[in-house]
Design a protein around this motif. Sequence first.
Motif, PDB file in Angstrom:
ATOM      1  N   GLU A   5       0.828  -1.209   0.000  1.00  0.00           N
ATOM      2  CA  GLU A   5       0.000   0.000   0.000  1.00  0.00           C
ATOM      3  C   GLU A   5       0.863   1.261   0.000  1.00  0.00           C
ATOM      4  OE1 GLU A   5      -2.954   2.052   3.195  1.00  0.00           O
ATOM      5  OE2 GLU A   5      -3.241  -0.098   2.847  1.00  0.00           O
ATOM      6  N   ILE A   6       1.888   1.278   0.836  1.00  0.00           N
ATOM      7  CA  ILE A   6       2.795   2.436   0.915  1.00  0.00           C
ATOM      8  C   ILE A   6       3.431   2.713  -0.447  1.00  0.00           C
ATOM      9  CG2 ILE A   6       5.036   3.204   1.838  1.00  0.00           C
ATOM     10  CD1 ILE A   6       4.279   1.782   4.464  1.00  0.00           C
ATOM     11  N   LEU A   7       3.856   1.637  -1.123  1.00  0.00           N
ATOM     12  CA  LEU A   7       4.562   1.779  -2.394  1.00  0.00           C
ATOM     13  C   LEU A   7       3.636   1.922  -3.601  1.00  0.00           C
ATOM     14  CD1 LEU A   7       7.276  -0.941  -1.797  1.00  0.00           C
ATOM     15  CD2 LEU A   7       7.622   1.532  -1.776  1.00  0.00           C
ATOM     16  N   LEU A  28      15.024  -8.596  -2.788  1.00  0.00           N
ATOM     17  CA  LEU A  28      14.663  -8.366  -1.389  1.00  0.00           C
ATOM     18  C   LEU A  28      14.619  -9.699  -0.659  1.00  0.00           C
ATOM     19  CD1 LEU A  28      11.595  -6.000  -1.872  1.00  0.00           C
ATOM     20  CD2 LEU A  28      13.985  -5.350  -1.618  1.00  0.00           C
ATOM     21  N   THR A  29      15.064  -9.692   0.575  1.00  0.00           N
ATOM     22  CA  THR A  29      14.912 -10.847   1.447  1.00  0.00           C
ATOM     23  C   THR A  29      14.325 -10.324   2.748  1.00  0.00           C
ATOM     24  OG1 THR A  29      16.866 -11.842   0.438  1.00  0.00           O
ATOM     25  CG2 THR A  29      16.074 -12.838   2.478  1.00  0.00           C
ATOM     26  N   PRO A  30      13.004 -10.182   2.779  1.00  0.00           N
ATOM     27  CA  PRO A  30      12.387  -9.605   3.971  1.00  0.00           C
ATOM     28  C   PRO A  30      12.504 -10.529   5.171  1.00  0.00           C
ATOM     29  CG  PRO A  30      10.705 -10.413   2.465  1.00  0.00           C
ATOM     30  CD  PRO A  30      12.027 -10.568   1.771  1.00  0.00           C
ATOM     31  N   GLY A  31      12.519  -9.910   6.344  1.00  0.00           N
ATOM     32  CA  GLY A  31      12.465 -10.689   7.568  1.00  0.00           C
ATOM     33  C   GLY A  31      11.067 -11.261   7.719  1.00  0.00           C
ATOM     34  N   ARG A  32      10.905 -12.073   8.706  1.00  0.00           N
ATOM     35  CA  ARG A  32       9.600 -12.680   8.950  1.00  0.00           C
ATOM     36  C   ARG A  32       9.178 -12.444  10.393  1.00  0.00           C
ATOM     37  NH1 ARG A  32       6.884 -15.227   4.516  1.00  0.00           N
ATOM     38  NH2 ARG A  32       8.467 -15.564   2.963  1.00  0.00           N
ATOM     39  N   ARG A  42      12.900   1.190  -0.112  1.00  0.00           N
ATOM     40  CA  ARG A  42      13.515   2.080  -1.109  1.00  0.00           C
ATOM     41  C   ARG A  42      13.900   1.298  -2.363  1.00  0.00           C
ATOM     42  NH1 ARG A  42      16.179   4.320   3.412  1.00  0.00           N
ATOM     43  NH2 ARG A  42      18.117   3.283   2.856  1.00  0.00           N
ATOM     44  N   LEU A  43      14.448   0.094  -2.173  1.00  0.00           N
ATOM     45  CA  LEU A  43      14.799  -0.736  -3.325  1.00  0.00           C
ATOM     46  C   LEU A  43      13.551  -1.115  -4.116  1.00  0.00           C
ATOM     47  CD1 LEU A  43      17.469  -3.221  -1.867  1.00  0.00           C
ATOM     48  CD2 LEU A  43      17.863  -1.124  -3.179  1.00  0.00           C
ATOM     49  N   ALA A  44      12.492  -1.464  -3.422  1.00  0.00           N
ATOM     50  CA  ALA A  44      11.237  -1.834  -4.087  1.00  0.00           C
ATOM     51  C   ALA A  44      10.667  -0.651  -4.857  1.00  0.00           C
ATOM     52  CB  ALA A  44      10.230  -2.354  -3.068  1.00  0.00           C
ATOM     53  N   ALA A  45      10.760   0.538  -4.272  1.00  0.00           N
ATOM     54  CA  ALA A  45      10.266   1.743  -4.961  1.00  0.00           C
ATOM     55  C   ALA A  45      11.083   2.002  -6.225  1.00  0.00           C
ATOM     56  CB  ALA A  45      10.331   2.944  -4.024  1.00  0.00           C
ATOM     57  N   ARG A  46      12.392   1.796  -6.154  1.00  0.00           N
ATOM     58  CA  ARG A  46      13.249   1.977  -7.323  1.00  0.00           C
ATOM     59  C   ARG A  46      12.906   0.938  -8.392  1.00  0.00           C
ATOM     60  NH1 ARG A  46      15.439   4.477 -11.215  1.00  0.00           N
ATOM     61  NH2 ARG A  46      17.570   3.940 -11.751  1.00  0.00           N
ATOM     62  N   ALA A  47      12.640  -0.296  -7.967  1.00  0.00           N
ATOM     63  CA  ALA A  47      12.252  -1.347  -8.914  1.00  0.00           C
ATOM     64  C   ALA A  47      10.955  -0.969  -9.616  1.00  0.00           C
ATOM     65  CB  ALA A  47      12.102  -2.684  -8.189  1.00  0.00           C
ATOM     66  N   ARG A  48      10.018  -0.462  -8.843  1.00  0.00           N
ATOM     67  CA  ARG A  48       8.740  -0.053  -9.449  1.00  0.00           C
ATOM     68  C   ARG A  48       8.965   1.047 -10.477  1.00  0.00           C
ATOM     69  NH1 ARG A  48       3.669   3.413  -7.466  1.00  0.00           N
ATOM     70  NH2 ARG A  48       2.438   2.973  -9.294  1.00  0.00           N
ATOM     71  N   ILE A  64      19.987  -3.805 -12.342  1.00  0.00           N
ATOM     72  CA  ILE A  64      20.356  -2.376 -12.308  1.00  0.00           C
ATOM     73  C   ILE A  64      20.436  -1.898 -10.866  1.00  0.00           C
ATOM     74  CG2 ILE A  64      19.485  -0.044 -12.802  1.00  0.00           C
ATOM     75  CD1 ILE A  64      18.398  -1.264 -15.482  1.00  0.00           C
ATOM     76  N   ILE A  65      19.445  -2.245 -10.069  1.00  0.00           N
ATOM     77  CA  ILE A  65      19.404  -1.799  -8.674  1.00  0.00           C
ATOM     78  C   ILE A  65      20.576  -2.368  -7.887  1.00  0.00           C
ATOM     79  CG2 ILE A  65      18.072  -1.950  -6.527  1.00  0.00           C
ATOM     80  CD1 ILE A  65      15.557  -1.895  -8.439  1.00  0.00           C
ATOM     81  N   ILE A  66      20.893  -3.640  -8.112  1.00  0.00           N
ATOM     82  CA  ILE A  66      22.033  -4.248  -7.426  1.00  0.00           C
ATOM     83  C   ILE A  66      23.322  -3.529  -7.807  1.00  0.00           C
ATOM     84  CG2 ILE A  66      23.450  -6.350  -7.326  1.00  0.00           C
ATOM     85  CD1 ILE A  66      20.724  -7.907  -7.542  1.00  0.00           C
ATOM     86  N   LEU A  67      23.491  -3.236  -9.086  1.00  0.00           N
ATOM     87  CA  LEU A  67      24.700  -2.531  -9.534  1.00  0.00           C
ATOM     88  C   LEU A  67      24.753  -1.104  -8.989  1.00  0.00           C
ATOM     89  CD1 LEU A  67      24.875  -3.830 -13.209  1.00  0.00           C
ATOM     90  CD2 LEU A  67      26.451  -4.377 -11.331  1.00  0.00           C
TER      91      LEU A  67
END
Length: 96
Positions: free
Chosen positions: A6-8, A24-28, A42-48, A63-66
Amino acid sequence: MGHAAEILGVTQAFLRSLDAAKLLTPGRSEGGHRRYSRYQLRLAARARELVDQGTALESACRIIILEDQLAEARRINTELQHTHRPNSDGPSPAVS
C-alpha cells in the motif's frame, strides 16, 4: 506485506516477485508475515520506477544491485580518501 504494498502503490504479487528475484529478502514475523526494512522499501520503490519505465523486472533488479554496489564503492572510496589523506602538517616535498 499488505501495508508495504500500500505504501509503495504496488501489488503484493509485485513484492513477492522481488523476493523471488532475490532483490529483497524480507524478515519474517513470528506469524510468518514478511517484514520489510526502510532500505528494502527504497529498493522496491526503485524497482517499481524502473518497471514503470518499461524495464523488465530481472533487468531492473540487476540495475538496482549494480547501483547499490556503486554507491557502496563510492562510500568506501570517500572513507579511504579521508583516512589516508597525507599529513599537511609535515614538511613540504623538495622542489628542484
